[in-house]
Write a protein that holds these residues in place. Structure first.
Motif, PDB file in Angstrom:
ATOM      1  N   HIS A 134       0.994   6.207   7.728  1.00  0.00           N
ATOM      2  CA  HIS A 134       2.241   6.806   8.217  1.00  0.00           C
ATOM      3  C   HIS A 134       3.274   5.708   8.455  1.00  0.00           C
ATOM      4  CE1 HIS A 134       1.039  11.016   8.678  1.00  0.00           C
ATOM      5  NE2 HIS A 134      -0.169  10.531   8.927  1.00  0.00           N
ATOM      6  N   TYR A 135       3.539   4.944   7.407  1.00  0.00           N
ATOM      7  CA  TYR A 135       4.582   3.931   7.459  1.00  0.00           C
ATOM      8  C   TYR A 135       5.779   4.422   6.646  1.00  0.00           C
ATOM      9  CZ  TYR A 135       1.773   2.814   3.302  1.00  0.00           C
ATOM     10  OH  TYR A 135       1.033   2.899   2.152  1.00  0.00           O
ATOM     11  N   GLY A 136       6.951   3.949   7.044  1.00  0.00           N
ATOM     12  CA  GLY A 136       8.153   4.279   6.295  1.00  0.00           C
ATOM     13  C   GLY A 136       8.301   3.380   5.089  1.00  0.00           C
TER      14      GLY A 136
ATOM     15  N   GLN B 252       3.489   2.234  12.792  1.00  0.00           N
ATOM     16  CA  GLN B 252       2.573   1.859  11.721  1.00  0.00           C
ATOM     17  C   GLN B 252       3.230   1.043  10.618  1.00  0.00           C
ATOM     18  OE1 GLN B 252      -0.081   4.860  10.254  1.00  0.00           O
ATOM     19  NE2 GLN B 252      -0.450   5.736  12.266  1.00  0.00           N
ATOM     20  N   GLY B 253       4.479   0.641  10.825  1.00  0.00           N
ATOM     21  CA  GLY B 253       5.077  -0.298   9.892  1.00  0.00           C
ATOM     22  C   GLY B 253       6.066   0.304   8.916  1.00  0.00           C
ATOM     23  N   LYS B 254       6.612  -0.594   8.104  1.00  0.00           N
ATOM     24  CA  LYS B 254       7.573  -0.223   7.065  1.00  0.00           C
ATOM     25  C   LYS B 254       7.318  -1.084   5.836  1.00  0.00           C
ATOM     26  CE  LYS B 254      12.495  -0.471   5.943  1.00  0.00           C
ATOM     27  NZ  LYS B 254      13.797  -1.044   6.357  1.00  0.00           N
ATOM     28  N   LEU B 255       7.431  -0.454   4.669  1.00  0.00           N
ATOM     29  CA  LEU B 255       7.261  -1.135   3.395  1.00  0.00           C
ATOM     30  C   LEU B 255       8.603  -1.146   2.667  1.00  0.00           C
ATOM     31  CD1 LEU B 255       5.454  -2.355   1.128  1.00  0.00           C
ATOM     32  CD2 LEU B 255       5.072  -0.003   0.341  1.00  0.00           C
ATOM     33  N   SER B 256       9.122  -2.340   2.373  1.00  0.00           N
ATOM     34  CA  SER B 256      10.329  -2.475   1.559  1.00  0.00           C
ATOM     35  C   SER B 256       9.893  -2.799   0.133  1.00  0.00           C
ATOM     36  CB  SER B 256      11.222  -3.592   2.100  1.00  0.00           C
ATOM     37  OG  SER B 256      11.640  -3.304   3.422  1.00  0.00           O
ATOM     38  N   VAL B 257      10.443  -2.088  -0.853  1.00  0.00           N
ATOM     39  CA  VAL B 257      10.003  -2.256  -2.244  1.00  0.00           C
ATOM     40  C   VAL B 257      11.176  -2.667  -3.123  1.00  0.00           C
ATOM     41  CG1 VAL B 257       8.019  -0.721  -2.080  1.00  0.00           C
ATOM     42  CG2 VAL B 257      10.260   0.243  -2.632  1.00  0.00           C
ATOM     43  N   ALA B 258      10.844  -3.344  -4.229  1.00  0.00           N
ATOM     44  CA  ALA B 258      11.860  -3.896  -5.126  1.00  0.00           C
ATOM     45  C   ALA B 258      11.614  -3.430  -6.549  1.00  0.00           C
ATOM     46  CB  ALA B 258      11.840  -5.417  -5.061  1.00  0.00           C
TER      47      ALA B 258
END
Length: 464
Positions: A285-287, A133-139
């Motif tokens: 349910h993404y990391g 279901q993917g991954k979200l990278s945040v800054a």
């Protein structure tokens, strides 16, 4: 050290959540007496278990034996965050920086490996909570936002689906006052690492692979026509040997300086309500991972806990391997404080588990493979925190080497070139400490110092 953070940890069990939730390990057999086999595999983590299963596909009639010093999946494979990446080379940016000549090949093979891993999960019926279901990278700072924009451009150029998020668009996916931008990639998976290890073990046994646990291998001897593994209670005579021992390199003394142990730590919260999760807008349910050098990774579990890990990456002097080092109270308190700063909506949440594990880190942050003894022994090392998916690719490469096959995998420079060795102590500890301080300063200022730039020029990095 805040009282709130200390209070949140009062009831945290000093065990990996995944292993505790799965309960006692299944019954096992020790390796006793003498046995003969075509293939012996040392190590019962992801890499060893995948090696056994892929070997069975290639050699349906062979006697395959796997021997593990403790319980299968009890070390790194059962303690990690369960992030299952579409990469075998520590992500797109690392690939382009360190392996520009074969970057497109590495990226393609990494995506293909994740596809094939998912197919194996379905074919073998592995109940491992696999979710793609993917991954979200945040800054959280301007230089990190710039890094996400640069990564977005690389993704677009390579045809990797992604979505850049700011402001309200980000808050619809993840609501924290610390982060102002994010990059979502849909082609990323999560799984339950302890369940995955146990399911791989089950599949091995069902396919006639012999597994012996609590049977440490003390020596590997070369003899004309065969190899001899000596365990505490017996021996294994094998035609070929695959070494999947992670950071435990006693059987590979020539590679002791190629990898170092890095201790990584994590917490899990108590189960959260739907309302609590809605308060941070985390519905899927993404990391999630932040973009610092000292980064956090987080995900939800099936019973609605948040796993919150990372930040501290601790190298022990003289590469010490000690289960006692997987408990580090000062790191657990730091993680609890950072969780509360990230999620003021959840500031009163308590933690249920606190644990650590060892990452086998190479100086270039990617795995490598090789063989010796005339191709009768092959190995894979240096996964640097990316082994959940890359271990399967490594297993296939190890088998290529043992079978004497020249394949696209074995031709990869990334795999067949040994990384720059770490210097001896005390220079090793001092240099790693200096690099870590430089990375921490870059997180604060956005500027990379001369030491880190020099290491970059030589293809040397420090990551987890």
């Amino acid at each position: 050290m805040s009282d709130r953070a200390l209070h949140s940890l009062e009831q945290a069990i000093p065990l990996p959540y995944w292993l505790d939730a799965e309960g006692p390990a299944p019954g096992f057999s020790r390796q006793v007496g003498e046995l003969h086999c075509e293939l012996a595999i040392v190590g019962g983590g992801f890499c060893g278990l995948w090696t056994a299963l892929l070997a069975r596909q290639r050699h349906p009639q062979a006697r395959i034996v796997l021997v593990e010093a403790q319980a299968c999946g009890g070390a790194a494979s059962g303690r990690n965050g369960g992030f299952c990446a579409p990469s075998i080379s520590h992500g797109v940016s690392n690939t382009l920086k360190r392996w520009p000549a074969e970057a497109e090949t590495l990226i393609r093979l990494g995506r293909q490996n994740l596809d094939e891993l998912e197919q194996d999960v379905q074919r073998l019926g592995l109940a491992a909570e696999f979710q793609r279901q993917g991954k979200l990278s945040v800054a959280s700072s301007p230089w990190q936002v710039e890094g996400l924009r640069s990564l977005e451009e690389k993704y677009r150029r390579l045809g990797i689906a992604c979505e850049y998020l700011e402001g309200s668009a980000l808050k619809e996916r993840f609501d924290s006052p610390l982060y102002g931008a994010g990059l979502f990639e849909s082609n990323y998976a999560l799984l339950n690492p302890a369940k995955m290890a146990r399911e791989l073990r089950r599949a091995c046994l069902q396919q006639g692979i012999e597994i012996y646990e609590h049977s440490p291998v003390r020596a590997l001897q070369q003899h004309p026509g065969h190899l001899l593994l000596k365990t505490d209670y017996g021996s294994i005579q094998a035609e070929r040997v695959a070494l999947a021992t992670n950071v435990f390199t006693d059987l590979l003394p020539r590679h002791k300086s190629a990898i170092i142990p890095i201790y990584d730590y994590a917490l899990t919260t108590e189960p959260l309500s739907d309302e609590q999760l809605r308060s941070i807008a985390w519905r899927g349910h993404y990391g999630i991972a932040d973009s610092g050098n000292q980064f956090h990774y987080l995900r939800k579990t099936a019973d609605q806990r948040i796993l919150w890990g990372g930040y501290d990456a601790v190298y022990p002097f003289a590469s010490r391997l000690d289960e006692g080092l997987t408990q580090r109270p000062q790191t657990f308190v730091r993680l609890a404080e950072q969780f509360q700063q990230t999620f003021p909506q959840l500031a009163d949440v308590r933690f249920s588990h606190a644990w650590g594990g060892i990452i086998d880190s190479s100086a270039r942050t990617t795995m490598f493979t090789g063989s010796h003894a005339g191709g009768r022994i092959a190995y894979a090392l240096g996964f640097t925190g990316q082994g959940v998916s890359a271990s399967r690719f490594a297993a296939a490469t190890v088998l290529d080497l043992l079978d004497g096959q020249h394949t696209e995998r074995t031709a990869l420079r990334m795999l067949n070139r040994t990384p720059v060795p770490f210097p001896p102590e005390p220079l090793r500890y001092a240099s790693i400490s200096l690099a870590q301080r430089g990375l921490a300063e870059e997180d604060r200022s956005g500027r990379r110092n001369l030491l880190l730039k020099t290491l970059d020029a030589f293809g040397v990095g420090f990551d987890s």
